[in-house]
Design a protein around this motif. Structure first.
Motif, mmCIF file in Angstrom:
data_model
loop_
_atom_site.group_PDB
_atom_site.id
_atom_site.type_symbol
_atom_site.label_atom_id
_atom_site.label_comp_id
_atom_site.label_asym_id
_atom_site.label_seq_id
_atom_site.Cartn_x
_atom_site.Cartn_y
_atom_site.Cartn_z
ATOM 1 N N TYR A 1 -3.978 5.696 5.953
ATOM 2 C CA TYR A 1 -5.270 5.010 5.837
ATOM 3 C C TYR A 1 -5.204 3.889 4.809
ATOM 4 C CZ TYR A 1 -10.155 4.060 4.859
ATOM 5 O OH TYR A 1 -11.352 3.423 4.672
ATOM 6 N N ALA A 2 -4.536 4.141 3.680
ATOM 7 C CA ALA A 2 -4.428 3.115 2.646
ATOM 8 C C ALA A 2 -3.681 1.897 3.163
ATOM 9 C CB ALA A 2 -3.723 3.696 1.418
ATOM 10 N N LEU B 1 -1.550 2.838 13.568
ATOM 11 C CA LEU B 1 -0.290 3.199 12.938
ATOM 12 C C LEU B 1 0.243 4.512 13.480
ATOM 13 C CD1 LEU B 1 -2.222 2.173 10.078
ATOM 14 C CD2 LEU B 1 0.171 1.676 9.624
ATOM 15 N N VAL B 2 1.545 4.569 13.651
ATOM 16 C CA VAL B 2 2.260 5.789 14.003
ATOM 17 C C VAL B 2 3.331 5.978 12.938
ATOM 18 C CG1 VAL B 2 3.672 6.974 15.726
ATOM 19 C CG2 VAL B 2 1.848 5.408 16.463
ATOM 20 N N ALA C 1 0.828 -1.207 0.000
ATOM 21 C CA ALA C 1 0.000 0.000 0.000
ATOM 22 C C ALA C 1 0.860 1.253 0.000
ATOM 23 C CB ALA C 1 -0.933 -0.005 1.213
ATOM 24 N N PHE C 2 1.974 1.232 0.728
ATOM 25 C CA PHE C 2 2.859 2.397 0.718
ATOM 26 C C PHE C 2 3.398 2.639 -0.684
ATOM 27 C CE2 PHE C 2 7.034 4.414 1.015
ATOM 28 C CZ PHE C 2 6.729 5.542 1.769
ATOM 29 N N ALA C 3 3.862 1.581 -1.334
ATOM 30 C CA ALA C 3 4.439 1.720 -2.667
ATOM 31 C C ALA C 3 3.383 2.020 -3.719
ATOM 32 C CB ALA C 3 5.200 0.452 -3.036
ATOM 33 N N GLY C 4 2.163 1.536 -3.521
ATOM 34 C CA GLY C 4 1.141 1.633 -4.554
ATOM 35 C C GLY C 4 0.215 2.819 -4.443
ATOM 36 N N THR C 5 0.390 3.657 -3.431
ATOM 37 C CA THR C 5 -0.498 4.805 -3.229
ATOM 38 C C THR C 5 0.176 6.082 -3.720
ATOM 39 O OG1 THR C 5 -1.509 3.778 -1.285
ATOM 40 C CG2 THR C 5 -1.769 6.164 -1.527
#
Length: 295
Positions: A226-227, A244-245, A212-216
């Motif tokens: 959120y993603a 998450l923090v 999600a980090f790479a794809g957002t």
């Protein structure tokens, strides 16, 4: 005015235990930091100093070492549950146990020389630390398991924007449609029930965070948070809530014009402080409520 004793607990913090399992010349390492907190009928020790209900923190530490030998260490969630249930089941004055564990990874060093089958050299593996937090009222009682990781450092060198924010008298930050987005993720996810495949769940959640980090394409770190949380829950039906923090590890483009040079988003100053700190919870709308699971 009446003064009374409120909620309380005590325990042994940060017991460092390393378990080496020897399979001939093939060795396996488990490296943990274990924290134990117990609560129950502890009024007298606070009010009068009567220690009759107290299991010493030294005994708690020794139990960690003894259980590492007797039972071995597999998944940290299982080891935490084993300890927590033992403390409650074995002592009538202890009604609740909280066990928190951090696990430090070691990777095997490939060895070209030396005797065949001798594999006992390791290098610290992975930047992130695996975590878990277990609460237990004893065997058959109420229990909760929160798994997670911390210090998962990630960076997108493009694909991140930040604009359209409030501008007041003290705003100096320029809008951008192309910036570096970097953070060190602390993520914890709550299991619906006790008894998941902890290893598979961890692998799936970690992959979901990274995917999600790479794809957002990010318009804000909040959107990315959120993603990431949504992806963990979508991929892991055994999970019901993610917290998450994510500190914003700022990278500022350096002004190279005094040196007659341009800077087309290639040279940055990585600032370690101050930093933005983004925190958030993502959950499904039928998640069983358990705020105490996180404490």
């Amino acid at each position: 005015m009446a003064i009374v004793l409120g909620p309380n607990r005590y325990g042994k913090a940060e017991t460092r235990v390393v378990r080496v399992t020897r399979d001939g010349g093939l060795h396996h390492i488990k490296d943990l930091n274990v924290g134990v907190s117990l609560s129950g009928d502890m009024e007298d020790v606070h009010l009068s100093g009567d220690n009759a209900a107290v299991l010493t923190t030294d005994a708690q530490k020794n139990t960690v070492f003894a259980f590492a030998r007797k039972h071995g260490i597999g998944e940290i969630e299982d080891f935490a549950l084993l300890l927590a249930r033992h403390f409650v089941d074995s002592q009538p004055t202890i009604h609740h146990a909280r066990v928190e564990i951090e696990e430090y990874a070691w990777d095997r060093v490939p060895v070209e020389d030396g005797p065949p089958g001798e594999r006992h050299s390791f290098v610290r593996g992975g930047a992130e630390t695996r975590t878990c937090l277990v609460h237990s009222d004893g065997t058959g009682g109420e229990e909760s398991v929160v798994s997670g990781l911390k210090d998962l450092v990630v960076l997108n060198s493009t694909g991140s924007e930040f604009h359209g924010f409030i501008k007041d008298a003290y705003t100096t930050l320029a809008e951008t449609d192309d910036r570096i987005l970097a953070t060190a993720v602390t993520a914890r996810w709550r299991h619906r029930t006790v008894g998941s495949d902890w290893a598979a769940s961890y692998t799936r959640a970690r992959k979901g965070l990274l995917d999600a980090f790479a794809g957002t394409h990010s318009l804000s770190l909040q959107q990315t948070l959120y993603a990431m949380g949504r992806r963990v829950l979508t991929d892991g039906p055994e999970l019901c809530e993610v917290r998450l923090v994510m500190p914003n590890k700022h990278h500022f483009a350096v002004d190279l014009s005094p040196f007659g040079l341009d800077n087309p988003n290639e040279v940055f100053f990585a600032a370690d402080r101050p930093y933005g700190l983004i925190e958030g919870t993502v959950m499904d709308d039928v998640a069983p409520g358990s705020t105490s699971a996180w404490k």
